[in-house]
Design a protein around this motif. Structure first.
Motif, PDB file in Angstrom:
ATOM      1  N   HIS A   1      12.475  -3.888  15.719  1.00 45.15           N
ATOM      2  CA  HIS A   1      11.789  -3.525  16.964  1.00 45.15           C
ATOM      3  C   HIS A   1      10.849  -2.345  16.719  1.00 45.15           C
ATOM      4  O   HIS A   1       9.667  -2.401  17.056  1.00 45.15           O
ATOM      5  N   ASN A   2      11.413  -1.300  16.164  1.00 47.05           N
ATOM      6  CA  ASN A   2      10.658  -0.071  15.936  1.00 47.05           C
ATOM      7  C   ASN A   2      10.682   0.286  14.455  1.00 47.05           C
ATOM      8  O   ASN A   2      11.728   0.215  13.811  1.00 47.05           O
TER       9      ASN A   2
ATOM     10  N   THR B   1       0.698  -5.316  18.842  1.00 45.78           N
ATOM     11  CA  THR B   1       0.777  -5.419  20.295  1.00 45.78           C
ATOM     12  C   THR B   1       1.964  -6.283  20.713  1.00 45.78           C
ATOM     13  O   THR B   1       2.508  -7.053  19.907  1.00 45.78           O
ATOM     14  N   LYS B   2       2.320  -6.185  21.968  1.00 46.13           N
ATOM     15  CA  LYS B   2       3.440  -6.982  22.490  1.00 46.13           C
ATOM     16  C   LYS B   2       3.155  -8.470  22.355  1.00 46.13           C
ATOM     17  O   LYS B   2       4.028  -9.252  21.953  1.00 46.13           O
ATOM     18  N   ASP B   3       1.912  -8.880  22.671  1.00 41.90           N
ATOM     19  CA  ASP B   3       1.561 -10.301  22.580  1.00 41.90           C
ATOM     20  C   ASP B   3       1.628 -10.787  21.131  1.00 41.90           C
ATOM     21  O   ASP B   3       2.103 -11.898  20.870  1.00 41.90           O
TER      22      ASP B   3
ATOM     23  N   ALA C   1      10.690  -8.801  18.408  1.00 42.78           N
ATOM     24  CA  ALA C   1      10.889  -7.912  19.553  1.00 42.78           C
ATOM     25  C   ALA C   1       9.795  -6.854  19.607  1.00 42.78           C
ATOM     26  O   ALA C   1       9.271  -6.429  18.571  1.00 42.78           O
ATOM     27  N   ASP C   2       9.464  -6.425  20.809  1.00 46.63           N
ATOM     28  CA  ASP C   2       8.436  -5.411  20.988  1.00 46.63           C
ATOM     29  C   ASP C   2       8.948  -4.058  20.502  1.00 46.63           C
ATOM     30  O   ASP C   2      10.156  -3.792  20.467  1.00 46.63           O
ATOM     31  N   GLY C   3       8.007  -3.199  20.114  1.00 50.98           N
ATOM     32  CA  GLY C   3       8.376  -1.874  19.639  1.00 50.98           C
ATOM     33  C   GLY C   3       7.170  -1.145  19.094  1.00 50.98           C
ATOM     34  O   GLY C   3       6.033  -1.624  19.184  1.00 50.98           O
TER      35      GLY C   3
ATOM     36  N   ARG D   1       3.464  -9.669  18.725  1.00 56.10           N
ATOM     37  CA  ARG D   1       4.848  -9.733  18.278  1.00 56.10           C
ATOM     38  C   ARG D   1       5.580 -10.906  18.925  1.00 56.10           C
ATOM     39  O   ARG D   1       6.352 -11.605  18.260  1.00 56.10           O
ATOM     40  N   GLU D   2       5.325 -11.137  20.178  1.00 57.87           N
ATOM     41  CA  GLU D   2       5.964 -12.275  20.837  1.00 57.87           C
ATOM     42  C   GLU D   2       5.503 -13.605  20.247  1.00 57.87           C
ATOM     43  O   GLU D   2       6.273 -14.562  20.183  1.00 57.87           O
TER      44      GLU D   2
ATOM     45  N   ARG E   1      -1.880   1.130  19.633  1.00 58.22           N
ATOM     46  CA  ARG E   1      -1.916  -0.328  19.627  1.00 58.22           C
ATOM     47  C   ARG E   1      -3.328  -0.880  19.790  1.00 58.22           C
ATOM     48  O   ARG E   1      -3.561  -2.059  19.502  1.00 58.22           O
TER      49      ARG E   1
END
Length: 595
Positions: A447-448, A476-478, A486-488, A480-481, A503
């Motif tokens: 995640h991080n 970015t969240k997108d 997982a987002d981080g 990673r998804e 980001r």
């Protein structure tokens, strides 16, 4: 070497076993760090003088250095090669810098999949690729393809089958079943992938009399070719519950290596000398966490150190601890005393339910005082289960189930890319670093991504790294998804402040600055134009309670300070820690550095 398993298993002498290994063979070395390394078998290879070996090891730097020092190695395949707390593996480093041996650095996941393919006898296996790193290129062992089902990019790792695996285990029975206790390293994979497996054990027991510890693993006899009994066969590395790693002797070995002597010659003492040493080392395995905590409390003084101002190691430990979240999984890498203190501080304070996994598979340890000589003992005693390295990758890492793993890096550039592999001078390797282990993979998976640099300067915070050992490619969240991660965030804590990867710009931005530090100081020690957050804040100093916990309960011997030292200063501090631990535990010094 013929691909032939013999049934029943042949109980052999070490000399008879090693006589099967020929010049030019590929030899896989079991164990990891200073845990269950087959030192006696490797020492036997040195004495045999077999040459032109290709050596595969995940992170057994001690064994690798033994073979390289003896001029037996043609090529090495590795993920991480280090003497852990004692620094870089000197003979490994020198041989590569001087162009004396061939080498390939594989990521930990690449090695896992290569051996898994070898175990399954298939030409390759897929993996989530280390996108953005220097390892994400087409080579003769690694390819890239589009998944025919989803269209996503996959890596393909060529299967690998060593000629022989050398393993040290705790026990075997007379039928040839072997038992491995504690973290299993990559030994299961090595046994499954290799054409033959030779095992040394501490003792051989009657059939059906192997220990019933459910956390261990028993490898059936029909997967093993030859077994020999060698008491102390992993010395000076550890083999719990028989003996801990002999850090005193390892210290002496490093000092000898610095004098350019072949320190492989002093690794395996004989007869009564070794027996006496092992007897003393076994005493450490009997110490329990509660006993050690009690002795610490009894020896604690009401000195004024709790009133001392915080030191940089304590501030950085607190900042890292803040990033640990409750109820999640965090893993602990190698040679990272500062991160271990941070994890334990977090578990002692705001995240009591965090799952900590040190020693690559000793799962879900409690919070306890950190020590050098007892670190593995306490994790071994208190862990709920014992895993292999591939279990971490298959159960946790590739599924992005780990919240954070702190890592140190030799170089980081303005885009947050890391380098733990090599420093170049023109086209020549100037400094061969230990390797990225699994950072090329987990910098995206976790995640991080949290890194730390204890001595920031323009050689470590650089404009462009010499080699990209790892890159947080999916930011970015997108992004990673889209690849099921997982987002981080990516952050780096240094002795000047805290940087975070923006980001949008994908550049490091200074978000926090430490008390007493000026922006001019930070820029003077940064090798690129400093990006400063408009909301720049001063980092919060450690509280009195945090300082008390660190100094009195978590790290009373100053283990964390090792990461702020180098060379002789570090070796001397290790010696001081070891002497203090002996006197606390036994009221006297059991032995000194050398045999």
């Amino acid at each position: 070497m013929d691909y032939l398993h013999q049934h029943p298993v042949k109980l052999d002498t070490m000399e008879g076993m090693l006589s099967q290994i020929q010049d030019g063979d590929t030899v896989a070395i079991g164990g990891f760090w200073f845990v269950r390394i087959p030192v006696a078998l490797v020492d036997g290879l040195v004495k045999k003088g077999v040459k032109n070996l290709t050596v595969l090891t995940h992170c057994s730097g001690l064994a690798l250095d033994q073979l390289i020092a003896a001029k037996l190695v043609k090529k090495v395949i590795f993920s991480f090669a280090s003497m852990d707390l004692f620094g870089l593996s000197p003979f490994f480093r020198k041989a590569i810098e001087n162009g004396e041996i061939e080498w390939e650095e594989w990521t930990a996941l690449q090695m896992t999949q290569a051996l898994e393919a070898g175990r399954q006898n298939v030409p390759y296996l897929p993996l989530k690729p280390p996108v953005g790193s220097g390892f994400h290129e087409e080579t003769d062992y690694y390819k890239v393809m589009e998944c025919p089902f989803t269209g996503e990019t996959l890596g393909l790792m060529r299967g690998f089958q060593p000629d022989v695996a050398l393993i040290h285990a705790q026990k075997a029975d007379e039928k040839g079943n072997i038992q491995i206790l504690g973290s299993q390293g990559m030994d299961r994979l090595l046994i499954g992938a290799s054409k033959q497996t030779f095992v040394s054990v501490e003792e051989i027991v009657p059939e059906g009399k192997l220990d019933a510890d459910p956390r261990g693993v028993i490898i059936p006899h029909f997967l093993i070719n030859r077994i020999c009994q060698v008491s102390g066969g992993a010395y000076p590395s550890s083999c719990l519950p028989y003996y801990i790693a002999d850090y005193w002797q390892l210290q002496h070995a490093m000092q000898t290596a610095k004098m350019d002597q072949n320190y492989h010659q002093i690794q395996q003492p004989d007869g009564e000398v070794l027996g006496d040493r092992l007897g003393k080392l076994k005493r450490f395995t009997k110490i329990e966490i509660k006993q050690f905590e009690s002795q610490l409390r009894q020896s604690a003084s009401d000195s004024a150190d709790e009133e001392e101002p915080f030191h940089m190691d304590e501030l950085m430990a607190c900042l890292l601890a803040k990033e640990v979240k409750d109820g999640v999984v965090s893993t602990v890498g190698s040679n990272t005393p500062l991160s271990m203190v941070a994890y334990l501080l977090a578990k002692k304070t705001h995240v009591p339910n965090v799952v900590l996994i040190p020693f690559t598979g000793l799962n879900d340890i409690p919070a306890y005082p950190i020590t050098l000589s007892l670190a593995e003992v306490f994790a071994y005693q208190s862990s709920s289960s014992h895993w292999a390295i591939e279990d971490l990758w298959q159960w946790l890492y590739q599924k992005s189930l780990v919240s954070v793993e702190f890592g140190s890096t030799a170089q980081m550039d303005q885009h947050g890319r890391i380098n733990n592999s090599l420093i170049r001078k023109a086209e020549r390797i100037k400094v061969r670093l230990p390797g990225q282990a699994g950072l090329a993979d987990v910098i995206n998976f976790h995640h991080n991504s949290l890194f730390y640099i204890t001595r920031q300067d323009q050689k470590r915070m650089v404009d462009v790294v010499d080699f990209v050992s790892g890159n947080r490619h999916f930011v970015t969240k997108d992004e990673r998804e889209s690849v099921h991660l997982a987002d981080g965030v990516l952050k780096t804590v240094t002795n000047y402040g805290v940087f975070e990867l923006d980001r949008t710009s994908r550049q490091l931005v200074l978000t926090h600055i430490h008390p007493g530090i000026d922006l001019e100081d930070v820029q003077a020690n940064t090798g690129f134009a400093l990006q400063v957050s408009p909301d720049l804040q001063e980092t919060t100093p450690p509280s009195k309670e945090q300082l008390r916990l660190i100094r009195k309960e978590i790290d009373p011997f100053g283990f964390r300070k090792l990461e702020f030292m180098a060379g002789q200063e570090r070796l001397e501090w290790i010696e001081q820690i070891l002497q203090k631990e002996q006197k606390l535990l036994f009221g006297k010094t059991l032995f000194s550095l050398s045999i």
